[in-house]
Write an enzyme that holds these catalytic residues in place. Sequence first.
Site, PDB file in Angstrom:
ATOM      1  N   CYS A 132       0.838  -1.201   0.000  1.00 41.50           N
ATOM      2  CA  CYS A 132       0.000   0.000   0.000  1.00 41.50           C
ATOM      3  C   CYS A 132       0.873   1.252   0.000  1.00 41.50           C
ATOM      4  CB  CYS A 132      -0.923  -0.013   1.213  1.00 41.50           C
ATOM      5  SG  CYS A 132      -2.137   1.317   1.238  1.00 41.50           S
ATOM      6  N   CYS A 133       1.902   1.267   0.851  1.00 38.58           N
ATOM      7  CA  CYS A 133       2.822   2.402   0.891  1.00 38.58           C
ATOM      8  C   CYS A 133       3.519   2.596  -0.450  1.00 38.58           C
ATOM      9  CB  CYS A 133       3.873   2.192   1.981  1.00 38.58           C
ATOM     10  SG  CYS A 133       3.275   2.358   3.681  1.00 38.58           S
ATOM     11  N   CYS A 216      -0.693   8.809   7.022  1.00 41.16           N
ATOM     12  CA  CYS A 216      -2.072   8.550   6.611  1.00 41.16           C
ATOM     13  C   CYS A 216      -2.951   8.366   7.845  1.00 41.16           C
ATOM     14  CB  CYS A 216      -2.128   7.304   5.729  1.00 41.16           C
ATOM     15  SG  CYS A 216      -1.336   7.492   4.124  1.00 41.16           S
ATOM     16  N   CYS A 219      -3.238   4.927   9.588  1.00 42.05           N
ATOM     17  CA  CYS A 219      -1.968   4.338  10.008  1.00 42.05           C
ATOM     18  C   CYS A 219      -1.251   5.165  11.063  1.00 42.05           C
ATOM     19  CB  CYS A 219      -1.054   4.166   8.790  1.00 42.05           C
ATOM     20  SG  CYS A 219      -1.752   3.086   7.512  1.00 42.05           S
ATOM     21  N   CYS A 244       8.219   3.538   5.231  1.00 43.68           N
ATOM     22  CA  CYS A 244       7.258   3.271   4.158  1.00 43.68           C
ATOM     23  C   CYS A 244       7.940   2.981   2.840  1.00 43.68           C
ATOM     24  CB  CYS A 244       6.309   4.467   3.987  1.00 43.68           C
ATOM     25  SG  CYS A 244       7.140   5.981   3.459  1.00 43.68           S
TER      26      CYS A 244
END
Length: 271
Positions: A132-133, A216, A219, A244
Amino acid sequence: MTATLLLEDERVIFDEYEIGELGVEYDDKEPQEVLEWGINTFSPSRFAICTSFQSDGMALVDMAWRIDPNVRIFTVDTGRLPAETYELMERVRDKYGLKIEMYYPSPTKVEPLVLEHGVNLFYRSVPLRLSCCDVRKVQPLRKVLDGLDGWVTGLRRDQWATRSNIRKIELDNDHGGLVKLSPLADWTDEEVWDYLRANDVPYHALYDQGYKSIGCAPCTRPVQPGADARSGRWWWEKNAPKECGMHCAIETGGFEHEAEALIGHQRGSFK
């Protein structure tokens, strides 16, 4: 060499030896001196400050603006940022008159990832969080860095183990060998906040709610007083790196090696 002598898109490239010498020369310099070197060395169109609008980034924005009111500022909008981040962006525009360049993840990369793994895939495993990162942060960053010769970050040596050896001026071999400046490398969090208060620099509203490191929304969470600042990032992960991939790139292998040592996954898991 000064920026006024450069053509708008003229390239400025350094080799390892030259940057090594500069890294030593500027290691004990104030952040403003490091920023001034970058602003005066690179073409204005090929030099920019990357910020996520945390305290470090805001200090650098203020410093750079005082040197050059037209300095380039950019950020990566992951699509999952807190509302307070966008509010701070507006305050920055109002106070400094700066244009904030915003870069976004590709829908053609986000949509299949979410379709296959769900919108909150990052909670399920470290490899999925890193994926995702990579899609939401690292890939958009690479696109803008491809057009630069130098960029500025708010990294500090005391933030995390992977950042303990950063230099104020170094080659970013994870991103094609451009020059990476970390003017606040030897500053503490207290020094950053002293600067913000002394210069009336706008700051992220979530700091007043106990946040210490802000990324985010899903997170990031507040931390207890005295706790490590990065402990509020990806807090559900155990013994995993608090990175990340933006500053320790996955695709080059360096970050992957660290991740494997910590979480025991095979090489290639994070591609």
